[in-house]
Design an enzyme around this catalytic site. Structure first.
Site, PDB file in Angstrom:
ATOM      1  N   ASP A   1       0.855  -1.182   0.000  1.00 25.25           N
ATOM      2  CA  ASP A   1       0.000   0.000   0.000  1.00 25.25           C
ATOM      3  C   ASP A   1       0.890   1.230   0.000  1.00 25.25           C
ATOM      4  O   ASP A   1       1.755   1.369   0.874  1.00 25.25           O
ATOM      5  CB  ASP A   1      -0.892   0.031   1.249  1.00 25.25           C
ATOM      6  CG  ASP A   1      -2.015  -0.993   1.155  1.00 25.25           C
ATOM      7  OD1 ASP A   1      -2.116  -1.671   0.112  1.00 25.25           O
ATOM      8  OD2 ASP A   1      -2.785  -1.115   2.124  1.00 25.25           O
TER       9      ASP A   1
ATOM     10  N   ASP B   1     -14.218  -6.249  -4.572  1.00 27.37           N
ATOM     11  CA  ASP B   1     -14.340  -6.311  -3.111  1.00 27.37           C
ATOM     12  C   ASP B   1     -15.713  -6.890  -2.800  1.00 27.37           C
ATOM     13  O   ASP B   1     -16.728  -6.247  -3.065  1.00 27.37           O
ATOM     14  CB  ASP B   1     -14.219  -4.916  -2.500  1.00 27.37           C
ATOM     15  CG  ASP B   1     -12.811  -4.342  -2.664  1.00 27.37           C
ATOM     16  OD1 ASP B   1     -11.881  -5.117  -2.941  1.00 27.37           O
ATOM     17  OD2 ASP B   1     -12.662  -3.116  -2.515  1.00 27.37           O
TER      18      ASP B   1
END
Lengths: 213, 259
Positions: free
Chosen positions: B12, B131
């Site tokens: 990330d 997701d």
């Protein structure tokens, strides 16, 4: 200082190939070029490709760089990668049938649907990831272990009419041609610029290759 | 001889720095994406995924430089996700050295974007990130329906995850990155039923994501979830396990890996 030209006909990312070659061949000048004179003046030529063959052939025709690639292929050590390899054949099944450059007799075919996977289920297409390459004897395989893994991402593979041109094979449901070699020409279906150590070794070998088998 | 299952560490990145606590003992700068990428490459990572979580638009350009630097010295496939909304975003990342881009929210709001992207750049570089959250189970507690959520799992869309995956492949996705929002961050393992359902519904490779807490979880993702690749962040970042250990473990469980 020798020069390697990477033919830039507007398809895909050539930065990675250039960086990978620079990484292993410090004494080589790497050019990303769409200028025919520059490409034909280089000591060695890389003919890359990603994406669909239809758009590839359109761009090769529009830019005239298909002709330049053929001219280079007749004269100097040349490495063709992925769709750059497929473009050498006579025709491809992709995009409802696409005529290609026709330098090598044979066809480009799609992996069959629903090939059974060894662990059950079916094999995914595109063939994506690290697979083993079983190679023959050729200067470009120097220092590369038999059955080393290279990174592939493709749904189509080449089938040269002359099986003697095959320089390596890989199993994915079927055994297909992972590399082919003819005189000063060497072509691979996988991406050496993304295949870590084995790929870098192949690029190093190419940067020193005199075009002899 | 066959195709290896892939292990993909995910980084990330916020404003050009890796966040979520990367803790390597002998790394000079634990937040430097280039150094971390180099480390994972040496340990045998099969690919790297960068997720740009930068909030401000002005800092997006930073990600381009990160990709350029990493691509200049790490020669394995790179995927960049986060904030990919226009064809120009994809072009910029591919030119910088990315091999694939992950499209998430933009696909949900505009599925035609996936089609346009695959047409222009080829399906091989279009990863659709999904997701999903379980929304229904049968009387025995067996999950039967998952839906797509956006905004980090907060906003439901009512879209069935399995149907959505199949539709995205139809539109040109070359790969599916499937994250279970129920499992993400729990360390309880992948949602195996979800992973298997999606993997069986599509012809393209599926990357399982969300929930890895130990090495058995990685193996289960492949053996029970039928994933083609497994993605994990924290177990590698916190140096709980190296990628080499993960591969040895998967090989010991009979999974083909690149050693």
């Amino acid at each position: 200082m020798s020069t390697i030209a990477i033919i830039d006909y507007g398809m895909g990312n050539l930065h990675s190939i250039a960086k990978a070659v620079e990484h292993v061949a410090a004494d080589t000048r790497v050019l990303i070029s769409s200028v025919p004179e520059q490409i034909l003046a280089a000591d060695r030529v890389v003919f890359p490709g990603v994406g669909g063959i239809g758009h590839t052939m359109e761009e090769l025709q529009r830019t005239g760089l298909g002709e330049v690639a053929l001219e280079a292929a007749a004269a100097k050590p040349m490495l063709c990668i992925c769709v750059g390899m497929q473009a050498l054949l006579e025709r491809s099944e992709e995009n409802d049938g696409t005529p290609c450059l026709g330098l090598i007799a044979g066809e480009v075919k799609r992996f069959p649907e629903g090939m059974p996977a060894p662990e059950g289920g079916k094999l995914k297409v595109p063939h994506m990831g690290w697979n083993q390459v079983h190679h023959n004897d050729h200067p470009l395989w120097e220092d590369i272990d038999q059955d080393s893994r290279f990174y592939f991402v493709h749904s189509y593979y080449v089938e040269p009419a002359d099986p003697a041109l095959q320089a390596a094979s890989t199993d994915y449901g079927i055994k297909f041609c992972a590399a082919l070699a003819r005189e000063n020409l060497f072509a691979v279906q996988f991406h050496p610029e993304k295949s870590q150590r084995a790929g870098l070794t192949l690029l190093r070998n190419f940067s020193r290759w005199d075009g002899q088998c | 001889m066959s195709l290896a299952k892939r292990i993909i560490p995910c980084l990330d990145v916020d404003g050009g720095r890796v966040v979520k606590g990367v803790q390597f003992v002998d790394i000079r700068d634990a937040g430097d994406p280039v150094e971390i990428a180099r480390r994972y490459d040496q340990e045998g990572a099969d690919e790297l995924t960068f997720l740009d979580i930068t909030a401000s638009h002005e800092q997006r350009e930073t990600m381009v430089h990160v990709v350029e630097q990493v691509a200049g010295e790490v020669f394995i496939p790179l995927t960049v996700g986060g904030g990919i909304r226009e064809l120009a975003d994809i072009r910029r990342m591919l030119n910088a050295g990315a091999d694939k881009v992950g499209i998430n929210t933009a696909a949900v709001f505009n599925p035609e974007f996936v089609r346009a992207a695959a047409d222009r750049f080829g399906a091989q570089c279009i990863v659709v990130a999904i997701d999903a959250k379980q929304v229904e189970a049968d009387a025995d507690g067996k999950p039967v329906r998952w839906e797509i959520f956006t905004h980090g799992g907060r906003k439901p869309t009512g879209i069935d995850a399995i149907e959505w995956a199949a539709k995205m492949v139809d539109y040109g996705a070359g790969e599916i990155l499937l994250t279970s929002m129920d499992r993400d961050g729990t360390k309880n393992g992948f949602d195996l039923a979800l992973t298997r359902a999606v993997s069986e519904a599509v012809d393209v490779p599926v990357i399982a994501s969300g929930g890895v807490g130990n090495l058995d979880h990685l193996a289960e993702g492949v053996l029970e979830g039928e994933a083609d690749a497994v993605l994990a962040a924290s177990i590698f970042h916190f140096a709980e396990y190296t990628i080499a250990e993960a591969k040895q473990h998967m090989a010991a469980r009979g999974i083909e890996v690149r050693l």
